[in-house]
Every structure is written in structure tokens, then in C-alpha cells.
Design a protein around this motif. Sequence first.
Motif, PDB file in Angstrom:
ATOM      1  N   ALA A  12      47.944  44.504  43.636  1.00 54.78           N
ATOM      2  CA  ALA A  12      47.042  44.469  42.571  1.00 54.78           C
ATOM      3  C   ALA A  12      46.816  42.580  42.504  1.00 54.78           C
ATOM      4  CB  ALA A  12      47.142  44.855  41.067  1.00 54.78           C
ATOM      5  N   ASP A  13      46.644  42.107  43.542  1.00 60.54           N
ATOM      6  CA  ASP A  13      46.849  40.541  43.395  1.00 60.54           C
ATOM      7  C   ASP A  13      45.498  40.162  42.647  1.00 60.54           C
ATOM      8  OD1 ASP A  13      48.787  40.812  44.960  1.00 60.54           O
ATOM      9  OD2 ASP A  13      47.957  39.900  46.746  1.00 60.54           O
ATOM     10  N   PRO A  14      45.683  39.159  41.727  1.00 57.15           N
ATOM     11  CA  PRO A  14      44.864  38.301  41.147  1.00 57.15           C
ATOM     12  C   PRO A  14      43.816  37.697  41.988  1.00 57.15           C
ATOM     13  CG  PRO A  14      46.756  37.046  40.966  1.00 57.15           C
ATOM     14  CD  PRO A  14      47.039  38.224  41.425  1.00 57.15           C
ATOM     15  N   TYR A  15      42.447  37.578  41.935  1.00 59.65           N
ATOM     16  CA  TYR A  15      41.638  37.119  42.904  1.00 59.65           C
ATOM     17  C   TYR A  15      41.617  35.614  42.987  1.00 59.65           C
ATOM     18  CZ  TYR A  15      37.794  35.819  45.961  1.00 59.65           C
ATOM     19  OH  TYR A  15      37.024  35.378  46.995  1.00 59.65           O
ATOM     20  N   ILE A  16      42.234  34.619  43.656  1.00 61.04           N
ATOM     21  CA  ILE A  16      42.371  33.363  43.678  1.00 61.04           C
ATOM     22  C   ILE A  16      40.975  32.657  44.565  1.00 61.04           C
ATOM     23  CG2 ILE A  16      43.722  31.251  43.990  1.00 61.04           C
ATOM     24  CD1 ILE A  16      44.904  33.402  41.780  1.00 61.04           C
ATOM     25  N   GLY A  17      40.596  33.343  45.451  1.00 65.71           N
ATOM     26  CA  GLY A  17      39.396  33.008  46.486  1.00 65.71           C
ATOM     27  C   GLY A  17      39.841  33.180  47.791  1.00 65.71           C
ATOM     28  N   ARG A  18      40.754  33.926  48.090  1.00 65.96           N
ATOM     29  CA  ARG A  18      41.035  34.074  49.418  1.00 65.96           C
ATOM     30  C   ARG A  18      41.099  35.424  50.065  1.00 65.96           C
ATOM     31  NH1 ARG A  18      45.054  29.217  50.640  1.00 65.96           N
ATOM     32  NH2 ARG A  18      43.130  28.183  51.057  1.00 65.96           N
ATOM     33  N   GLU A  19      42.504  36.095  50.340  1.00 66.01           N
ATOM     34  CA  GLU A  19      42.397  37.114  51.363  1.00 66.01           C
ATOM     35  C   GLU A  19      42.387  38.471  50.518  1.00 66.01           C
ATOM     36  OE1 GLU A  19      41.963  36.527  54.394  1.00 66.01           O
ATOM     37  OE2 GLU A  19      42.319  34.367  54.079  1.00 66.01           O
ATOM     38  N   PHE A  20      42.342  39.738  51.415  1.00 68.72           N
ATOM     39  CA  PHE A  20      42.015  41.037  50.813  1.00 68.72           C
ATOM     40  C   PHE A  20      42.988  41.922  51.291  1.00 68.72           C
ATOM     41  CE2 PHE A  20      38.051  38.543  50.829  1.00 68.72           C
ATOM     42  CZ  PHE A  20      37.790  38.510  49.302  1.00 68.72           C
ATOM     43  N   HIS A  21      42.865  43.028  50.814  1.00 65.39           N
ATOM     44  CA  HIS A  21      43.693  44.273  51.481  1.00 65.39           C
ATOM     45  C   HIS A  21      42.878  45.406  50.588  1.00 65.39           C
ATOM     46  CE1 HIS A  21      46.661  46.616  53.003  1.00 65.39           C
ATOM     47  NE2 HIS A  21      47.585  46.793  51.911  1.00 65.39           N
ATOM     48  N   GLY A  22      42.557  46.582  51.119  1.00 65.39           N
ATOM     49  CA  GLY A  22      41.655  47.535  50.533  1.00 65.39           C
ATOM     50  C   GLY A  22      41.954  48.925  51.198  1.00 65.39           C
ATOM     51  N   VAL A  23      41.583  49.862  50.372  1.00 63.50           N
ATOM     52  CA  VAL A  23      42.001  51.233  50.519  1.00 63.50           C
ATOM     53  C   VAL A  23      40.896  51.907  51.799  1.00 63.50           C
ATOM     54  CG1 VAL A  23      42.338  53.672  49.655  1.00 63.50           C
ATOM     55  CG2 VAL A  23      42.838  51.392  48.298  1.00 63.50           C
ATOM     56  N   TRP A  24      41.226  52.498  52.709  1.00 61.69           N
ATOM     57  CA  TRP A  24      40.187  53.273  53.575  1.00 61.69           C
ATOM     58  C   TRP A  24      39.611  54.470  52.873  1.00 61.69           C
ATOM     59  CZ3 TRP A  24      38.720  51.124  57.950  1.00 61.69           C
ATOM     60  CH2 TRP A  24      39.625  50.295  58.839  1.00 61.69           C
ATOM     61  N   GLY A  25      38.246  54.462  53.406  1.00 64.75           N
ATOM     62  CA  GLY A  25      37.474  55.376  52.775  1.00 64.75           C
ATOM     63  C   GLY A  25      36.005  55.481  53.032  1.00 64.75           C
ATOM     64  N   ASP A  26      35.178  56.292  52.467  1.00 66.88           N
ATOM     65  CA  ASP A  26      33.793  56.325  52.928  1.00 66.88           C
ATOM     66  C   ASP A  26      32.907  55.935  51.591  1.00 66.88           C
ATOM     67  OD1 ASP A  26      34.597  57.766  55.272  1.00 66.88           O
ATOM     68  OD2 ASP A  26      34.110  59.681  54.334  1.00 66.88           O
ATOM     69  N   PHE A  27      31.813  55.128  51.995  1.00 63.99           N
ATOM     70  CA  PHE A  27      31.239  54.486  50.833  1.00 63.99           C
ATOM     71  C   PHE A  27      29.702  55.280  51.084  1.00 63.99           C
ATOM     72  CE2 PHE A  27      33.455  50.941  48.747  1.00 63.99           C
ATOM     73  CZ  PHE A  27      34.361  50.877  49.605  1.00 63.99           C
ATOM     74  N   ASP A  28      29.084  55.584  49.758  1.00 63.76           N
ATOM     75  CA  ASP A  28      27.674  56.016  49.667  1.00 63.76           C
ATOM     76  C   ASP A  28      27.103  55.264  48.570  1.00 63.76           C
ATOM     77  OD1 ASP A  28      25.452  57.604  48.641  1.00 63.76           O
ATOM     78  OD2 ASP A  28      25.986  59.360  49.680  1.00 63.76           O
ATOM     79  N   VAL A  29      26.300  54.415  48.826  1.00 65.55           N
ATOM     80  CA  VAL A  29      25.639  53.344  47.963  1.00 65.55           C
ATOM     81  C   VAL A  29      24.300  53.271  47.743  1.00 65.55           C
ATOM     82  CG1 VAL A  29      25.739  50.895  47.316  1.00 65.55           C
ATOM     83  CG2 VAL A  29      27.706  51.810  48.334  1.00 65.55           C
ATOM     84  N   LYS A  30      23.663  53.588  46.384  1.00 72.72           N
ATOM     85  CA  LYS A  30      22.239  53.191  46.280  1.00 72.72           C
ATOM     86  C   LYS A  30      22.149  51.953  45.612  1.00 72.72           C
ATOM     87  CE  LYS A  30      21.127  58.188  46.679  1.00 72.72           C
ATOM     88  NZ  LYS A  30      21.505  59.393  45.875  1.00 72.72           N
ATOM     89  N   ILE A  31      21.222  51.243  45.874  1.00 75.10           N
ATOM     90  CA  ILE A  31      21.038  50.002  45.348  1.00 75.10           C
ATOM     91  C   ILE A  31      19.523  49.954  44.991  1.00 75.10           C
ATOM     92  CG2 ILE A  31      20.781  47.432  45.526  1.00 75.10           C
ATOM     93  CD1 ILE A  31      23.154  47.867  47.649  1.00 75.10           C
TER      94      ILE A  31
END
Length: 609
Positions: free
Chosen positions: A189-208
Motif C-alpha cells: 500500500a505504497d503512497p503515491y509519489i509520482g512513480r511506479e506501480f504494482h496492481g492486482v490482476w483481474g477483469d474490468f467492466d467500465v461504463k463512462i
Amino acid sequence: MFKYTFSIVLSILFTSAVAQNTTGYWQQHADYTMEVDFDDKTYQYDGEQTLVYTNNSPDTLQRVFYHMYYNAFQPGSEMDVRSRTIKDPDARVKDRISKLDEDEIGFMRAKSLIQDGKALNYNLVGTVLEVELHHPILPGETSTLEMQFTGQVPVQIRRSGRNNAEGVELSMTQWYPKMAEYDFEGWHADPYIGREFHGVWGDFDVKITIDKDFILGGSGYLQNPNEIGYGYEDDGVNVKRRGQTLTWHFIAPKVHDFTWAADKEYLHDKLIANDGTTLHFLYKNNPDIIDNWKNLQPKTVGLLDFFNEHIGPYPYDQYSVIQGGDGGMEYAMCTLITGERAFGSLVGVTAHELAHAWFQHVLATDEAQHEWMDEGFTSYISGLAMNQVMESGKDNPTARSYKGYVSLANSGFEQPQTTHADRYQYNQAYGTSAYSKGAVFLGQLGYLIGEENLQNTLKRYYDEWKFKHPTPNDFIRVAEKVSGAELSWYLNDWTRTTNTIDYGIEKVSTDEQNTIITLERIGLTPMPLEVKVDYKGGTSEMFYIPLRIIRWQKPNAGKIIEDWPWAYPTYMLEIPTAQYSIEKIEIDPSGYMADVDRENNVVTLDEEK
Ligand SMILES: [Zn+2]
């Protein structure tokens, strides 16, 4: 009898289950469904997110954490303070966050959060939402988290934001509450300092839902192209857009992030690549850049072919190159790049970001901890791809990375590559370490195990680790299995220390029939050596001195002589020829060994002798 047998079977079953839990690979899974209403007058949006989270870890989770990245764009945030106190601030950020007004800042807040129907307590701390679960999520269990959230898009500063320098209205990256990754090392749960990422694999269903004049591009396949149009519709469909807004519906399967961008002036070109992938190009209707963006398209096809061949087949049906953000940044199934560039730079940034589709968005290393794996590998492979696609004809496309690394190593400001991406003393040391030293890691691995083994390593690495979170050790183990060499020492010296490689020719002496070359190991990091001897009359010979700790010899490297146990500071190379017939001796003429001092690598012998 029966009972006895049964208990044996049970105990075997139990043992194998335990063994799998302690030594087997696992990863969490998160499926997102989101509906977002966007107000382009205030740049604010409201969203509903349903996150179906599966705990595949052997641990019981009592808490979860979300990244709320947009809160970084507020005066006094960690990102703001870090940028104002680091010795060499990023020119794009500097003190700009500290000067944002209320209606220019970014924010992201939860309005409510429910776990399996029960309301939760949560606490927003900077860019991280800390959540106490109502009931723990046991190993193997799935829990549904429903969040109502609201956000404001910051003025474009770094990567994300509105109205960037090239006039792109919305660069929507890191724009939604995103579950932090929990892996074999626990929470990230790194604070965001403007650099790199690490995320959970999954499926996204997005309505904008957004004003109907916006044209969107991003992660995911558009589900309603014939309602949307703007070049997404099927051939021959006449699209009628009614009402003031449009709802864009995207589905992105097997990704660990979701990004989009939007502008009312985007031109949109579509091209089917040789492998069947649909390439989308979205760029501003700016006469100065249109030719470049048209010419970029066949080059992108060539780049895709190169990566497919040298790493492994691109696994999605779509990739989008989108003008937006600042500089260039990789996202799932797309990239955001600035577009007002010279043609070479436009192709170069596309090559780099497209390579990230493999090295980050399929091989999802934890960038915050192993920034050299995605940036370095990407730099290495995109250098090779550019050499082919732009027909540059460079002997060593990684040469610039070697130069950058050597200058960092000699500067005194180098930190080990195990340094967290946010914790470098200097931005520049981070950049050179991640991109250049990371690229040299691969170039030099080719020197160690041979070009063919390196190529096969990349392919097998992709094959074994796609859609996972590989670590540095996972990669080097593949290289070991492909080549047969022992390489853990290389991973250790190169990535966990600032030890350097420096070999030299200490002296050349002679008796009547033989020439004795005394080689010296000056740096702490050992290497096998390739020593080229040029004889008078134009012939030459390559001597290969294996390094004992590799317990292996590179094929076709030259005349194999006795190995060098690294602890010995010197080595005598005896050549059965009188010295007067030798013209020149050189350690590593290929330049693929990252020797930090090449002055002592070459001796040209006096013609008198
Ligand atoms: Zn990169």
C-alpha cells in the motif's frame, strides 16, 4: 485395514496441499465493475465500483487498502513535498503541486463502502484508503466490496490530469480507487509519489458517461461501438448520437489497470496489424503532427511484429497509441504519449511504451521494488526493435545504456537497484539505474550466456510468467535453466550492490617462445573474459577465460583456456608465441561487458620489440 489406508491417503493429500501453499506461486484476483458520471465543466466525477476480490493467499485478511492516487495532487501531499525537497526535482513537477487552487487540485474520496452487504469503516490517509473489513477474507474466499466514490481531475502535472501542454483535455490514469496488491511479501500500500506501480490482476467492466462530443481511447474493448461511432463503429453503420451524453462501455480482461483519455478534437485511425491486433491511434487534429502520426502507424506494426517474435505473442486483440499525459507512460492495452515530437522520437517513445505491454502489462513485475526489470528490459528490447524498424544499423543498440551506466557507476551517486523507486537520493540516479543499468543487465547477460541463450531466456520467461508477478529470481532461474550456467551471483552483484566490473592488462612479459599477459581484476564483480590477441600480419585469436563460479562455458566464445577463480586478483594468460609477433591485446572488444574503466583493457605493443 480400510481405516489405515484411508488415513495414509489423507495424510498424503494434506502434505501435498501444505507443500503447495508454502512453495507454490499464488496471486490475488480482483474483478472491477464501474459506472462513472463525468462532469466536464467542473472536472469532477461520481462513480460506483463493485470489486469482487478473491483471496488466493494462504493468509486471512482483516484489512484491505485502496490507492486513491489523485490525492497526491494537493499542496502538502507526500508527492508535493518530495518534489520540493529532492535535490534534482523533475522539471515537470517541481513546486507546481504546491501552487494548485481548490478547483485545480486532484482528489478522490470514498462516499460509502460496503462488504458483502455490511457497511465498513475506512480512513483516508493521503493517497491510501485504509479499510477495516467487517469480516475477514479467508484463504480461497471471495468477498464483494461496493464503493461509492467521487473525484476531481487535477490540472495535468505528472502523467494524469486535464488540459496537458499539448491541449489534450483528459488524461485519465490512476483515476479510480484501486485495490493495493497483496503478494508473498504482504501488502504493497505504497503512497503515491509520482512513480511506479504494482496492481492486482483481474477483469474490468467500465461504463463512462460523458458529454457526447468527447472521443475516448484507452484500455479495454468498446462494447457499444455502433452507438458511439467516432471511428469505432462497424463498416457501413450510420451512427446517430442522441442526447447530451454518451455512455462508453469497455471490457478489459486479464489486466491490472484501466486507463482512458478523452478529447473533443481527436483524430482516430484504426489499423489491423499483421498478427490481427487492431491498432488505434488517437491524436489531436493539429496540422503540425498529422504526417508524423500517419507515418507512425506502419512503424508500430513493425514494432509489434518484432516484440511478438522476440518475446512472445501479444495476448490482447487491441492496442491504442494515444496522445496525452506528459512524456510517455505504459498502461494496460494502451499508452499515453506526448505527440508533438520529431518523427524519430515519436517512434522511439512508441517502441518503448509498446514494449511495456510485455514488460509490465503482461509480465507484471513490482515496479516500485524492481524498477529495473520493466524499465531496463523495455529499454533493451525497444533499442533492438528500433534498430530494425528504423534501419539504424547500430552494432550495439544498447551502447548508450552502457555509457549511462558507466558514468553513474563512476559518479559516486549510484545506489543498488534494490532501492525502492521512490527512495533514490537523486531522480537521475533512479533513471540511470532503472533504464540504463537495467538494459545493461540483459545486454551483459548475453555476454555471459550467449545471444541465443538470452533470446531463448526472454521467450521462456514470457511463456512461464505471463499474467503473473515475476521477481528478479524468477527471471534468473529461467536464464539458468535455459543456459545451464550458474547465475545467482550475477543477479546479486549487479542488482543488490554497487560493485563494479573492472578488468585490466597489468603487464605483458616474454621469454624466448612465450608471451605472458598478466590480467588483473580490479573491480569486485567477476566476469568471464574474452581476450582478443591481434598478431602482426593481420590474423587474430580470441581467448575465452571461463569464470569458475559459473560452472559452465559459453559456446563459440573462442579458444577456451583455464578458468579464473574470482578470488585471485590476477591471472596469467600464456600465449605460445614470441611477443614481437603480437600487435594488440584487448579485453572484451565486443563492449558487452560493462567495464567501468576501458583504458586499461587495451595494450598496443611497441613495434621495436
Ligand atoms: Zn518505461
